[in-house]
Design a protein around this motif. Structure first.
Motif: not given
Length: 238
Positions: A22-29, A50-53
């Protein structure tokens, strides 16, 4: 026509899928369920803010703080390096047109198309470190897929998995047991995969290989596979 790096990254996700993505903001997990880096790594283009999130989400998943650095991710790579992330497993993506690979069929009773994977294939994979979590990745893929069982001396000697996405076949988990190596079985299994892929609509066949695996890289180059792109992981040095 050779697939683009972006196309091959999509083929990886389709033929070797995470349990969840899934994608949340600039990241895909990706949730990997213990099946290795490819199905657990985070991708995206986030900044330092954005890294801490991203790190919090990976911790919540009980997974390592791990990012895949793909073609064009130079800024992300530099940012993670500055934050103490170290390089892990540089990988090469290679591909070739189907026709030059699907040439001579393997000798009789050397390769067999099998789905679902047989118990003996699972045993071969396990001997090579490909355990049940990785076999589960193959089983949950929703693409066209097949395994190729290789035999030598009337004995199961190797196996591999291949899936197709958007006309590109990609193989994973290609294993020849140590006592059967240097007898051409890997090449026979790759050609068998190419024949199956062509019969199921693929026009190109691709693979990924760790750069440190010299014998495999040499084999693929001899067979006509060409470099398309690279990626590596960045993992937090705890």
């Amino acid at each position: 026509m050779t697939a683009s790096p972006e196309t091959l990254y999509d083929v990886i996700d389709a033929t070797w899928p995470a349990a969840e993505k899934w994608t949340d903001g600039p990241w895909t997990f990706r949730k990997g369920l213990g099946a290795g880096s490819r199905v657990s790594a985070t991708t995206g283009s986030g900044t330092l803010a954005d890294l801490p999130a991203a790190e919090a989400q990976m911790t919540a998943l009980d997974q390592p703080k791990l990012f895949m650095i793909r073609h064009g991710d130079t800024e992300l790579d530099e940012m993670l390096a500055a934050q103490g992330y170290v390089i892990k497993d540089p990988v090469t993506l290679m591909s070739a047109p189907i026709e030059p690979i699907a040439t001579d069929r393997p000798p009789a009773v050397t390769t067999f198309e099998v789905w679902p994977p047989l118990a003996v294939e699972r045993e071969i994979w396990l001997e090579d470190g490909v355990g049940p979590a990785r076999v589960a990745v193959m089983e949950r893929a929703e693409c066209q897929r097949m395994t190729i069982l290789g035999r030598l001396d009337d004995t199961p000697a190797g196996t591999g998995y291949v899936g197709i996405h958007n006309g590109v076949a990609m193989f994973h988990g290609l294993v020849t047991l140590p006592r059967f190596r240097r007898r051409g079985l890997a090449q026979h299994m790759i050609r068998a995969m190419a024949f199956w892929a062509r019969e199921n609509g693929a026009e190109e066949i691709a693979l990924l290989v760790v750069k440190a695996n010299g014998p495999a890289n040499a084999l693929y180059q001899r067979m006509g596979f060409e470099h398309v792109a690279d990626y590596h992981y960045r993992i937090k040095a705890e």
